[in-house]
Design a protein around this motif. Structure first.
Motif, PDB file in Angstrom:
ATOM      1  N   PRO A  93       0.822  -1.211   0.000  1.00 35.45           N
ATOM      2  CA  PRO A  93       0.000   0.000   0.000  1.00 35.45           C
ATOM      3  C   PRO A  93       0.858   1.264   0.000  1.00 35.45           C
ATOM      4  CG  PRO A  93      -0.716  -1.538   1.696  1.00 35.45           C
ATOM      5  CD  PRO A  93       0.576  -2.055   1.159  1.00 35.45           C
ATOM      6  N   PHE A  94       0.417   2.245  -0.767  1.00 38.97           N
ATOM      7  CA  PHE A  94       1.089   3.539  -0.828  1.00 38.97           C
ATOM      8  C   PHE A  94       0.191   4.561  -0.150  1.00 38.97           C
ATOM      9  CE2 PHE A  94       1.860   7.509  -3.440  1.00 38.97           C
ATOM     10  CZ  PHE A  94       3.044   7.846  -2.791  1.00 38.97           C
ATOM     11  N   ILE A  95       0.709   5.161   0.915  1.00 38.18           N
ATOM     12  CA  ILE A  95      -0.065   6.104   1.710  1.00 38.18           C
ATOM     13  C   ILE A  95       0.605   7.476   1.649  1.00 38.18           C
ATOM     14  CG2 ILE A  95      -1.108   6.577   3.949  1.00 38.18           C
ATOM     15  CD1 ILE A  95      -1.899   3.806   2.738  1.00 38.18           C
ATOM     16  N   VAL A  96      -0.167   8.492   1.298  1.00 33.61           N
ATOM     17  CA  VAL A  96       0.324   9.863   1.227  1.00 33.61           C
ATOM     18  C   VAL A  96      -0.165  10.621   2.453  1.00 33.61           C
ATOM     19  CG1 VAL A  96       0.143  12.063  -0.015  1.00 33.61           C
ATOM     20  CG2 VAL A  96       0.425   9.928  -1.282  1.00 33.61           C
ATOM     21  N   GLY A  97       0.759  11.323   3.092  1.00 36.06           N
ATOM     22  CA  GLY A  97       0.394  12.190   4.203  1.00 36.06           C
ATOM     23  C   GLY A  97       0.745  13.624   3.875  1.00 36.06           C
ATOM     24  N   PHE A  98      -0.118  14.546   4.289  1.00 37.16           N
ATOM     25  CA  PHE A  98       0.226  15.952   4.131  1.00 37.16           C
ATOM     26  C   PHE A  98      -0.336  16.743   5.293  1.00 37.16           C
ATOM     27  CE2 PHE A  98      -3.727  15.526   1.693  1.00 37.16           C
ATOM     28  CZ  PHE A  98      -4.446  16.685   1.961  1.00 37.16           C
ATOM     29  N   GLY A  99       0.430  17.785   5.634  1.00 37.01           N
ATOM     30  CA  GLY A  99       0.010  18.655   6.720  1.00 37.01           C
ATOM     31  C   GLY A  99       1.178  19.394   7.313  1.00 37.01           C
ATOM     32  N   GLY A 100       0.855  20.307   8.173  1.00 36.73           N
ATOM     33  CA  GLY A 100       1.876  21.113   8.824  1.00 36.73           C
ATOM     34  C   GLY A 100       1.519  22.578   8.751  1.00 36.73           C
ATOM     35  N   THR A 101       2.457  23.384   9.168  1.00 37.13           N
ATOM     36  CA  THR A 101       2.284  24.827   9.140  1.00 37.13           C
ATOM     37  C   THR A 101       3.529  25.443   8.506  1.00 37.13           C
ATOM     38  OG1 THR A 101       3.331  25.275  11.284  1.00 37.13           O
ATOM     39  CG2 THR A 101       0.984  24.696  11.320  1.00 37.13           C
ATOM     40  N   ALA A 126      -2.322   7.124  -4.511  1.00 32.77           N
ATOM     41  CA  ALA A 126      -2.411   6.693  -3.116  1.00 32.77           C
ATOM     42  C   ALA A 126      -3.542   5.704  -2.877  1.00 32.77           C
ATOM     43  CB  ALA A 126      -2.596   7.900  -2.207  1.00 32.77           C
ATOM     44  N   ASP A 127      -3.229   4.725  -2.034  1.00 28.70           N
ATOM     45  CA  ASP A 127      -4.234   3.783  -1.559  1.00 28.70           C
ATOM     46  C   ASP A 127      -4.917   4.315  -0.308  1.00 28.70           C
ATOM     47  OD1 ASP A 127      -3.570   1.683  -3.507  1.00 28.70           O
ATOM     48  OD2 ASP A 127      -1.683   1.556  -2.390  1.00 28.70           O
ATOM     49  N   GLY A 128      -4.249   5.204   0.401  1.00 27.40           N
ATOM     50  CA  GLY A 128      -4.781   5.823   1.608  1.00 27.40           C
ATOM     51  C   GLY A 128      -4.120   7.169   1.812  1.00 27.40           C
ATOM     52  N   ILE A 129      -4.708   7.978   2.680  1.00 26.76           N
ATOM     53  CA  ILE A 129      -4.262   9.354   2.896  1.00 26.76           C
ATOM     54  C   ILE A 129      -4.228   9.633   4.399  1.00 26.76           C
ATOM     55  CG2 ILE A 129      -4.739  11.797   2.359  1.00 26.76           C
ATOM     56  CD1 ILE A 129      -4.561  10.223  -0.211  1.00 26.76           C
ATOM     57  N   VAL A 130      -3.294  10.481   4.808  1.00 27.80           N
ATOM     58  CA  VAL A 130      -3.292  11.046   6.162  1.00 27.80           C
ATOM     59  C   VAL A 130      -3.247  12.561   5.990  1.00 27.80           C
ATOM     60  CG1 VAL A 130      -2.091  11.222   8.382  1.00 27.80           C
ATOM     61  CG2 VAL A 130      -2.012   9.074   7.084  1.00 27.80           C
ATOM     62  N   ILE A 131      -4.187  13.259   6.602  1.00 29.51           N
ATOM     63  CA  ILE A 131      -4.234  14.721   6.521  1.00 29.51           C
ATOM     64  C   ILE A 131      -4.116  15.275   7.930  1.00 29.51           C
ATOM     65  CG2 ILE A 131      -5.529  16.760   5.787  1.00 29.51           C
ATOM     66  CD1 ILE A 131      -7.148  14.911   3.909  1.00 29.51           C
ATOM     67  N   GLY A 132      -3.189  16.202   8.115  1.00 29.11           N
ATOM     68  CA  GLY A 132      -3.010  16.828   9.421  1.00 29.11           C
ATOM     69  C   GLY A 132      -3.107  18.339   9.324  1.00 29.11           C
ATOM     70  N   SER A 133      -3.824  18.924  10.265  1.00 27.52           N
ATOM     71  CA  SER A 133      -3.967  20.378  10.282  1.00 27.52           C
ATOM     72  C   SER A 133      -3.866  20.908  11.697  1.00 27.52           C
ATOM     73  CB  SER A 133      -5.324  20.790   9.700  1.00 27.52           C
ATOM     74  OG  SER A 133      -5.476  22.205   9.732  1.00 27.52           O
ATOM     75  N   ALA A 186      -9.101   5.215   2.294  1.00 26.36           N
ATOM     76  CA  ALA A 186      -9.219   5.468   3.723  1.00 26.36           C
ATOM     77  C   ALA A 186      -8.405   6.717   4.035  1.00 26.36           C
ATOM     78  CB  ALA A 186      -8.690   4.288   4.519  1.00 26.36           C
ATOM     79  N   VAL A 187      -8.950   7.580   4.896  1.00 22.94           N
ATOM     80  CA  VAL A 187      -8.283   8.845   5.212  1.00 22.94           C
ATOM     81  C   VAL A 187      -8.175   8.990   6.735  1.00 22.94           C
ATOM     82  CG1 VAL A 187      -8.306  11.350   4.926  1.00 22.94           C
ATOM     83  CG2 VAL A 187      -9.246   9.881   3.121  1.00 22.94           C
ATOM     84  N   GLY A 188      -6.936   9.019   7.216  1.00 23.47           N
ATOM     85  CA  GLY A 188      -6.688   9.276   8.627  1.00 23.47           C
ATOM     86  C   GLY A 188      -6.571  10.770   8.847  1.00 23.47           C
ATOM     87  N   LEU A 189      -7.192  11.270   9.911  1.00 25.79           N
ATOM     88  CA  LEU A 189      -7.203  12.709  10.177  1.00 25.79           C
ATOM     89  C   LEU A 189      -6.502  13.006  11.498  1.00 25.79           C
ATOM     90  CD1 LEU A 189     -10.872  13.350   9.077  1.00 25.79           C
ATOM     91  CD2 LEU A 189      -8.781  13.832   7.785  1.00 25.79           C
ATOM     92  N   VAL A 190      -5.665  14.036  11.473  1.00 26.58           N
ATOM     93  CA  VAL A 190      -4.871  14.444  12.618  1.00 26.58           C
ATOM     94  C   VAL A 190      -5.061  15.939  12.827  1.00 26.58           C
ATOM     95  CG1 VAL A 190      -2.513  14.689  13.477  1.00 26.58           C
ATOM     96  CG2 VAL A 190      -3.134  12.667  12.143  1.00 26.58           C
ATOM     97  N   VAL A 191      -5.360  16.339  14.058  1.00 28.26           N
ATOM     98  CA  VAL A 191      -5.537  17.753  14.389  1.00 28.26           C
ATOM     99  C   VAL A 191      -4.720  18.074  15.624  1.00 28.26           C
ATOM    100  CG1 VAL A 191      -7.181  19.529  15.103  1.00 28.26           C
ATOM    101  CG2 VAL A 191      -7.867  17.811  13.427  1.00 28.26           C
ATOM    102  N   THR A 192      -4.018  19.188  15.577  1.00 31.28           N
ATOM    103  CA  THR A 192      -3.329  19.713  16.751  1.00 31.28           C
ATOM    104  C   THR A 192      -3.900  21.093  17.040  1.00 31.28           C
ATOM    105  OG1 THR A 192      -1.543  20.662  15.424  1.00 31.28           O
ATOM    106  CG2 THR A 192      -1.214  18.432  16.252  1.00 31.28           C
ATOM    107  N   ALA A 193      -4.056  21.384  18.327  1.00 34.97           N
ATOM    108  CA  ALA A 193      -4.697  22.648  18.698  1.00 34.97           C
ATOM    109  C   ALA A 193      -4.198  23.114  20.051  1.00 34.97           C
ATOM    110  CB  ALA A 193      -6.210  22.469  18.740  1.00 34.97           C
ATOM    111  N   GLY A 194      -4.403  24.388  20.304  1.00 32.62           N
ATOM    112  CA  GLY A 194      -4.068  24.950  21.608  1.00 32.62           C
ATOM    113  C   GLY A 194      -5.083  24.573  22.667  1.00 32.62           C
ATOM    114  N   GLY A 195      -6.286  24.197  22.245  1.00 32.01           N
ATOM    115  CA  GLY A 195      -7.337  23.830  23.195  1.00 32.01           C
ATOM    116  C   GLY A 195      -8.219  22.744  22.632  1.00 32.01           C
TER     117      GLY A 195
END
Length: 190
Positions: free
Chosen positions: A5-13, A73-80, A113-122
């Motif tokens: 499987p080929f999984i693409v991830g993207f995210g950051g600041t 991609a067979d799957g994705i990871v998105i982070g914000s 399939a899409v994995g979701l990642v969130v980082t926050a101050g609260g």
């Protein structure tokens, strides 16, 4: 789908080493340990993408590279990072580029399939952003994994080299990675 499987991830600041980019990298690292090939498009790459303009079919090399990776991609990871309770503009611009897949056989994120990642101050911003990202993925015909990762941004979650140290978060990352692989290889997402 290929055998591996080929999984693409993207995210950051725009900040190097942001917690959202580190979290996407942590999920990709776990996916690699479970047998996937991965590709990360971090904040620096995303910051270099021009604003998405659907009326203009011309794409830069970076935009084409990103869209081609998503296409394969067979799957994705998105982070914000959670910006005022929503998805950051940097990540949303990359998501908008997925619009270039509207004429593909697998439209947008269909069958992925899409994995979701969130980082926050609260916690409130983390929850609302994760919910918004799930809605976006549904609109793009993708399948958000049941396990979403939403954390408060704290440097204590990582070592200096970016290794995730919080065991509770690591368990969630492992669960999400397993779900991405299971859904991506099941052959039932169409």
């Amino acid at each position: 789908m290929s055998q591996t499987p080929f999984i693409v991830g993207f995210g950051g600041t725009t900040r190097a080493g942001s917690s959202s980019e580190r979290m996407v990298a942590a999920v990709l690292k776990e996916l690699e340990s479970q047998g996937a090939d991965t590709r990360l498009f971090g904040g620096e790459f995303l910051a270099g993408l021009p604003h998405y303009a659907p009326e203009n079919p011309q794409r830069t090399d970076a935009q084409s590279e990103f869209v081609d990776a998503i296409r394969r991609a067979d799957g994705i990871v998105i982070g914000s990072a959670a910006w005022h309770g929503g998805v950051s503009g940097l990540v949303k611009n990359a998501i908008d580029l997925i619009g270039d897949l509207q004429e593909d056989r697998r439209v947008f994120l269909q069958g992925r399939a899409v994995g979701l990642v969130v980082t926050a101050g609260g916690w409130q911003a983390a929850g609302t952003t994760l919910s918004a990202m799930r809605d976006i993925v549904h609109a793009l015909r993708g399948w958000p994994t049941p396990a979403g990762v939403a954390i408060k941004s704290e440097p204590a979650h990582f070592t200096a080299d970016g290794t995730l140290t919080d065991t509770a978060i690591l368990r969630t990352v492992q669960a999400q990675a397993g779900q991405i692989l299971a859904l991506s290889t099941a052959g039932v997402l169409v």
